[in-house]
Design a protein around this motif. Structure first.
Motif, PDB file in Angstrom:
ATOM      1  N   ILE A  42     -63.076  -4.320 -56.423  1.00 20.84           N
ATOM      2  CA  ILE A  42     -63.314  -5.285 -55.745  1.00 20.84           C
ATOM      3  C   ILE A  42     -64.039  -5.398 -56.659  1.00 20.84           C
ATOM      4  CG2 ILE A  42     -64.961  -5.715 -54.353  1.00 20.84           C
ATOM      5  CD1 ILE A  42     -63.062  -4.541 -52.055  1.00 20.84           C
ATOM      6  N   ARG A  43     -64.472  -4.686 -58.074  1.00 26.65           N
ATOM      7  CA  ARG A  43     -65.962  -4.683 -58.625  1.00 26.65           C
ATOM      8  C   ARG A  43     -65.283  -5.430 -59.592  1.00 26.65           C
ATOM      9  NH1 ARG A  43     -69.054   1.221 -57.994  1.00 26.65           N
ATOM     10  NH2 ARG A  43     -69.563   1.167 -56.411  1.00 26.65           N
ATOM     11  N   THR A  44     -64.581  -5.292 -60.362  1.00 27.63           N
ATOM     12  CA  THR A  44     -63.501  -5.855 -60.930  1.00 27.63           C
ATOM     13  C   THR A  44     -63.895  -7.270 -61.145  1.00 27.63           C
ATOM     14  OG1 THR A  44     -62.566  -4.266 -62.688  1.00 27.63           O
ATOM     15  CG2 THR A  44     -62.320  -5.708 -62.813  1.00 27.63           C
ATOM     16  N   LEU A 824     -68.132 -19.866 -58.400  1.00 26.84           N
ATOM     17  CA  LEU A 824     -67.570 -18.174 -58.635  1.00 26.84           C
ATOM     18  C   LEU A 824     -69.042 -17.375 -58.073  1.00 26.84           C
ATOM     19  CD1 LEU A 824     -66.176 -19.157 -62.259  1.00 26.84           C
ATOM     20  CD2 LEU A 824     -65.175 -18.762 -60.317  1.00 26.84           C
ATOM     21  N   LEU A 825     -70.025 -18.020 -58.297  1.00 25.76           N
ATOM     22  CA  LEU A 825     -71.037 -16.990 -57.984  1.00 25.76           C
ATOM     23  C   LEU A 825     -70.859 -16.983 -56.375  1.00 25.76           C
ATOM     24  CD1 LEU A 825     -74.621 -18.508 -59.718  1.00 25.76           C
ATOM     25  CD2 LEU A 825     -73.171 -16.446 -60.565  1.00 25.76           C
ATOM     26  N   MET A 826     -70.560 -17.693 -55.661  1.00 31.88           N
ATOM     27  CA  MET A 826     -70.499 -17.496 -53.899  1.00 31.88           C
ATOM     28  C   MET A 826     -69.635 -16.366 -53.703  1.00 31.88           C
ATOM     29  SD  MET A 826     -71.292 -21.926 -52.773  1.00 31.88           S
ATOM     30  CE  MET A 826     -70.508 -21.052 -51.130  1.00 31.88           C
ATOM     31  N   LEU A 827     -68.623 -16.720 -54.403  1.00 33.47           N
ATOM     32  CA  LEU A 827     -67.261 -15.759 -54.080  1.00 33.47           C
ATOM     33  C   LEU A 827     -67.771 -14.424 -54.777  1.00 33.47           C
ATOM     34  CD1 LEU A 827     -64.747 -15.342 -53.467  1.00 33.47           C
ATOM     35  CD2 LEU A 827     -63.763 -16.106 -55.792  1.00 33.47           C
ATOM     36  N   TRP A 832     -69.107  -8.708 -52.798  1.00 33.92           N
ATOM     37  CA  TRP A 832     -70.072  -7.739 -52.891  1.00 33.92           C
ATOM     38  C   TRP A 832     -69.935  -6.572 -51.478  1.00 33.92           C
ATOM     39  CZ3 TRP A 832     -71.097  -4.759 -56.436  1.00 33.92           C
ATOM     40  CH2 TRP A 832     -72.452  -4.204 -57.158  1.00 33.92           C
ATOM     41  N   PRO A 833     -70.565  -7.057 -49.835  1.00 34.67           N
ATOM     42  CA  PRO A 833     -70.357  -7.155 -49.117  1.00 34.67           C
ATOM     43  C   PRO A 833     -68.852  -5.941 -48.950  1.00 34.67           C
ATOM     44  CG  PRO A 833     -71.271  -9.154 -48.786  1.00 34.67           C
ATOM     45  CD  PRO A 833     -70.529  -8.955 -50.033  1.00 34.67           C
ATOM     46  N   ASP A 835     -67.176  -4.550 -51.101  1.00 35.53           N
ATOM     47  CA  ASP A 835     -67.272  -2.707 -52.060  1.00 35.53           C
ATOM     48  C   ASP A 835     -68.693  -1.896 -51.195  1.00 35.53           C
ATOM     49  OD1 ASP A 835     -69.174  -1.593 -54.154  1.00 35.53           O
ATOM     50  OD2 ASP A 835     -67.546  -2.173 -55.169  1.00 35.53           O
ATOM     51  N   VAL A 836     -69.348  -2.446 -50.601  1.00 37.25           N
ATOM     52  CA  VAL A 836     -69.952  -1.644 -50.020  1.00 37.25           C
ATOM     53  C   VAL A 836     -69.350  -1.135 -48.929  1.00 37.25           C
ATOM     54  CG1 VAL A 836     -72.350  -0.957 -48.896  1.00 37.25           C
ATOM     55  CG2 VAL A 836     -72.292  -2.943 -50.443  1.00 37.25           C
ATOM     56  N   ALA A 837     -68.265  -1.504 -47.775  1.00 37.67           N
ATOM     57  CA  ALA A 837     -67.853  -1.266 -47.037  1.00 37.67           C
ATOM     58  C   ALA A 837     -66.708  -0.634 -47.172  1.00 37.67           C
ATOM     59  CB  ALA A 837     -66.984  -2.350 -46.115  1.00 37.67           C
ATOM     60  N   ALA A 838     -66.261  -0.613 -47.989  1.00 36.31           N
ATOM     61  CA  ALA A 838     -64.885   0.355 -49.202  1.00 36.31           C
ATOM     62  C   ALA A 838     -66.017   1.519 -49.460  1.00 36.31           C
ATOM     63  CB  ALA A 838     -64.238  -0.299 -49.948  1.00 36.31           C
ATOM     64  N   ARG A 839     -66.741   1.866 -49.859  1.00 37.63           N
ATOM     65  CA  ARG A 839     -67.948   3.036 -50.155  1.00 37.63           C
ATOM     66  C   ARG A 839     -67.953   3.759 -48.742  1.00 37.63           C
ATOM     67  NH1 ARG A 839     -71.901   2.304 -52.725  1.00 37.63           N
ATOM     68  NH2 ARG A 839     -71.745   0.255 -53.269  1.00 37.63           N
TER      69      ARG A 839
END
Length: 965
Positions: A42-44, A824-827, A832-833, A835-839
């Motif tokens: 996700i972060r990549t 791309l910015l919208m995607l 980003w949420p 990534d937060v959920a996975a952590r």
């Protein structure tokens, strides 16, 4: 489709982003690998999306449609438009549905006839352009502006190749640099029998009695006989019968300069065979040195008789004319050295005559003198005219609040007939301008009111002080023409409103262009107003006005009647009426004027006589006052206006206002000095001046005497017949030769004043001229193909001959861009949420197993066999579910299940009340809580040892907990 990155160097940010992700992976020792993999992915993705958006990534699509703009030559040299139109129609028939085209018409300028369209129907070109020249360069510039930058563009020129203005080759080259293809199709025009009078040459300066030779150049496409006629002004000065040969011809006239002044010559040719008559005449100018001539315009017979006598006694030529006989061309004023307006009303001459006089003073150095009287200065309506601009005084009175106040009521016809007529003259607009000009002449102590009427009166401006002048003028400007005409109700309302004004003088001005009923008691109303010292003047506009009624109204109202045959005179009439109504412009106070200067006029150094009256005016800031009244009003003033000089004498010349001045011995000497001061003071230049027509531009060449140094500043002021002026700086082109050029596309006369300046002052000058008898488009049309090939070769264009070559598809490739940075910015924002959920979120293991199995099923198309780990986890979940259920009564077993239950009871030692279910619950509770007692733990362990399957599950659960910790 392709991809383009606007700032590719920003892609280097991917390296630190990847490094940061790797470092994070290495720092997470206790997180499960599966979870770390999801977070890294996700972060990549987020980093890549942000960096690509920052770098300006965009998608590229190939442009398939063609955009063609036709530049259509509409100059006068194109005699047959049908072939050009047919060419465009056939070309458009071959275009594809997505191709688009536009049309630009060009002459001396360019205009868009058809914006870009995909419509396949080509209409006849209807836009109007100046057809006296061919400026293909302007057409190409406009066509380039129509073609979008991302389009596959082409410009197609449809012309005869004879461009007379602009740099066509340069514009073709600039279009090619933009990626726009330029092609040209030649349409040569038929050339019949044609005789062209191309030039007339005469010396620019002559002396009275001097013999000279005039050269006449004629071009012809055939051999024929012709008659040449020479005119000096409107007088025929000679004629020749000549044999014209094919090609270039030159003929000579031998003449003698008789009269002094500035002269215009006209030569006409009458050939036996010819096609176009517009190119059969040409003009030339010359200056014949001699005594100066003064033009005197009298407001009434005898108004300048004393001045004329004084000038003739000094052997100065005087030409006394009526205002109606003024020259209608600017070059006619160059015949005179100075112009005198003697007690002349502004309504006597047109605005165009005023403009020509002002231009002659400013740009040609002619002098100007205005004298007073009942029709002079402000009394004659000269306020805000071109003549006032040229004089050293303002016509209105400024800074004199102590003057008697005036109450002015304007009654203006606003009926439908006051709108624009067939000649384009809008009487309503002129009436509003007149009313606004009247407000400008009033002072702050005065009052004004405005009533507009059609069938009913409308109070536009209620009676009020002229304090908020701009607000009053704005209200007047909102009057519009509509409705019928009924004068009496408006006049009755005006009489009621003006009685409320608290001023010493009261006056009504009525303006109308229509008829009205006579049944009303006009005479009784006006006699009542006259008894209260309220005067009424009337203005009839045009022949349709009720002249008889308006004359009677002015008579009964003790005012004045005006007939405005020319609607443009309305503002001057209102100005004059405002001045007359105030009665403050004529100052009747016997006095001897005071001297303030005049050291260079010897007559003013003598004792001055008594003056009885004069017209009050206001001196301009940079003017010089020579004689001043006791009230600080200018009596005699002067100033420099452009190249000319102007003088204002506010008393009269007849002797009605200044009889002692007429009898004064120094009067003749004074007026000789005044007129002499206004004569052109510039020394004639010793240079030779030549003018010529080069295409659509005029050229003026100045040749200096051999050995003379170049002047520090030499310029030419060019004035055309429309009174438009252009200043041309003359630059050296050869030793002792200077040259400059100017626009001369329009046929007509161009007067040229060449001036040498030193320290900002004119020290030498010479007047010449250039006459464009006909448009260059009416000359011999030859060499069009060669001209076109030249500018196509220089600019990189291509010649075509068939309509099918227009939409050929052979255009450079172009790509249409589609920025995707915002997407791309919208995607990235949506990822980003995740990534937060996975952590932060802990998902049950069986969820992962089910998701994994679902993915395997989607990939293989069948149910996948569960792995050993998945089977164990599934069984573990089932056991935990069984243990969490409440205890229930044992159900009778049968078969193998019954024997398993008996075996479990025997293993339990036959203790009453202990069922397999109870042991299983105890085992589970001991396995999940570390705080249970030792006995409970031993019981659980013994139970687990008795059940190998439960022991395996417990060990797996314990290992899982340790791993999570």
């Amino acid at each position: 489709m392709g991809i383009d990155v606007q700032q590719p160097w920003l892609l280097l940010l991917l390296l630190p982003a990847i490094f940061a992700v790797i470092q994070w992976w290495r720092g997470q020792h206790q997180m499960p690998v599966s979870r770390k993999s999801v977070i890294v992915a996700i972060r990549t993705a987020v980093f890549c999306l942000l960096i690509l958006a920052l770098a300006g990534i965009q998608l590229l699509y190939p442009v398939r449609a063609e955009t063609v703009v036709f530049v259509y030559d509409r100059s006068a040299s194109i005699k047959d438009d049908a072939h050009l139109l047919d060419f465009m129609k056939k070309a458009v028939e071959n275009k594809r549905a997505e191709d688009q085209y536009g049309i630009v018409a060009t002459g001396a300028g360019a205009a868009v006839d058809q914006p870009l369209t995909i419509n396949g129907q080509v209409q006849a070109v209807g836009v109007e352009v100046n057809r006296h020249a061919t400026n293909l360069a302007e057409g190409i510039r406009l066509a380039q502006a129509m073609i979008p930058s991302e389009a596959r563009g082409k410009i197609v020129l449809l012309t005869d190749g004879l461009d007379t203005e602009g740099d066509t080759a340069r514009e073709v080259k600039l279009a090619r640099e933009r990626g726009i293809v330029v092609e040209s199709a030649l349409f040569e025009q038929p050339q019949g029998a044609e005789v062209v009078l191309s030039a007339v040459q005469v010396p620019d300066r002559l002396y009275a009695g001097e013999e000279y030779t005039m050269k006449v150049d004629v071009d012809s496409t055939l051999a024929t006989r012709a008659t040449l006629r020479l005119y000096e002004g409107n007088r025929e000065a000679g004629a020749l019968v000549v044999q014209v040969e094919k090609g270039k011809n030159r003929y000579l006239f031998s003449q003698k300069a008789i009269s002094e002044g500035f002269h215009r010559y006209r030569v006409e040719i009458e050939p036996e065979q010819d096609t176009v008559q517009a190119n059969n005449q040409a003009f030339a100018y010359t200056q014949v040195a001699g005594a100066p001539k003064i033009l005197v315009l009298e407001g009434h017979p005898g108004a300048a008789q004393n001045l004329v006598g004084a000038l003739e006694a000094a052997e100065i030529q005087v030409d006394v004319k009526e205002a109606a006989l003024l020259p209608k061309e600017l070059d006619g004023y160059k015949e005179y050295a100075s112009i005198v307006l003697a007690d002349l009303s502004a309504t006597s001459i047109s605005e165009a005559d005023m403009e020509r006089i002002r231009t002659a003073v400013r740009d040609l150095g002619v002098g100007l003198i205005m004298t007073g009287g009942s029709e002079g200065f402000g009394m004659g309506g000269w306020f805000q005219t071109p003549i006032e601009e040229a004089l050293p005084v303002h016509m209105d009175l400024r800074g004199k609040e102590e003057l008697p106040s005036l109450g002015l009521m304007l009654v203006i016809d606003k009926s439908g007939s006051m709108s624009a007529d067939a000649y384009g003259v809008d009487k309503m607009e002129l009436a509003k301008e007149a009313a606004i000009r009247a407000t400008t002449m009033l002072g702050p102590q005065d009052e004004i009111g405005v009533i507009a009427f059609d069938g009913m009166p409308w109070e536009v401006v209620p009676p009020q002080k002229v304090a908020k002048r701009s607000e009053i003028q704005g209200q007047i400007g909102r009057i519009f023409a509509d409705g019928g005409t009924d004068i009496f109700p408006a006049l009755l309302m005006a009489s009621e409103r003006i009685k409320t004004m608290k001023t010493k003088r009261k006056h009504i001005i009525l303006l109308t262009d229509g008829q009205s009923g006579r049944d009303d008691d006009y005479q009784g109303l006006l006699q009542q107003l006259s008894g209260e010292n309220i005067t009424v003047s009337t203005v009839a506009v045009g022949d349709d006005a009720d002249i008889g009624l308006l004359e009677e109204i002015a008579k009964w109202g003790k005012g004045r009647y005006y007939f405005a045959g020319d609607a443009a005179s309305i503002p001057k009439i209102f100005s004059k009426e405002t001045a007359l109504a105030s009665r403050t412009f004529i100052v009747e106070k016997p006095q001897v004027p005071g001297r303030t200067g005049s050291a260079d006029w010897a007559a003013l150094r003598q004792p001055l006589p008594l003056m009885r009256a004069y017209v009050a005016a206001t001196i301009k800031q940079t003017a010089e006052v020579l004689l001043l009244s006791q009230d600080a009003d200018p009596i005699l003033s002067r100033w420099q206006y452009g190249l000319g000089r102007a003088v204002a004498w506010t008393s009269d010349l007849e002797g009605k206002w200044a009889p002692d001045w007429v009898a004064w011995p120094g009067n003749s000497r004074l007026w000789t000095d005044i007129v002499g001061w206004t004569l052109p003071q510039v020394t004639p230049g010793r240079w030779q001046v030549e003018t010529r027509l080069d295409g659509s531009r005029g050229a003026v060449t100045v040749s200096l005497p051999k050995g003379e140094k170049l002047p520090s500043e030499l310029e030419a002021v060019v004035v055309n017949q429309a009174m438009q002026r252009e200043t041309v700086r003359l630059k050296p082109i050869a030793p002792g030769v200077l040259e400059g050029s100017f626009q001369a596309a329009e046929p007509g006369s161009y007067l040229i004043q060449v001036s040498e300046k030193a320290n900002g002052q004119v020290v030498a000058g010479q007047t010449t001229g250039l006459s464009v008898s006909y448009s260059p488009e009416f000359g011999l049309q030859q060499g069009g193909e060669q001209r076109m090939e030249e500018w196509l070769a220089t600019g990189g264009g291509t010649r075509i001959s068939r309509p099918e070559e227009v939409f050929s598809g052979n255009l450079p490739s172009k790509w249409e861009t589609q920025p995707i940075g915002e997407w791309l910015l919208m995607l990235a924002a949506l990822l980003w949420p995740l990534d937060v959920a996975a952590r932060r979120l802990q998902l049950p293991d069986q969820w992962r197993a089910r998701v994994y199995a679902w993915f395997r099923k989607r990939r293989s198309g069948k149910v996948a066999e569960p792995t050993e780990r998945a089977e164990v986890l599934s069984r573990l979940g089932e056991k935990r579910s069984q243990r969490s259920q409440p205890s229930a009564a044992p159900m009778p077993d049968s078969g193998r299940e019954g024997s398993r239950a008996a075996t479990r009871r025997a293993d339990s030692g036959g203790k009453p009340g202990l069922s397999p279910v109870g042991r299983s619950t105890a085992d589970r509770s001991g396995d999940t809580s570390s705080a249970n007692s030792v006995n409970s733990a031993n019981s659980a362990n013994s139970a687990n040892s008795a059940d190998p399957q439960s022991e395996t599950i417990n060990r797996l659960l314990a290992a899982k907990k340790r791993k999570q910790k």
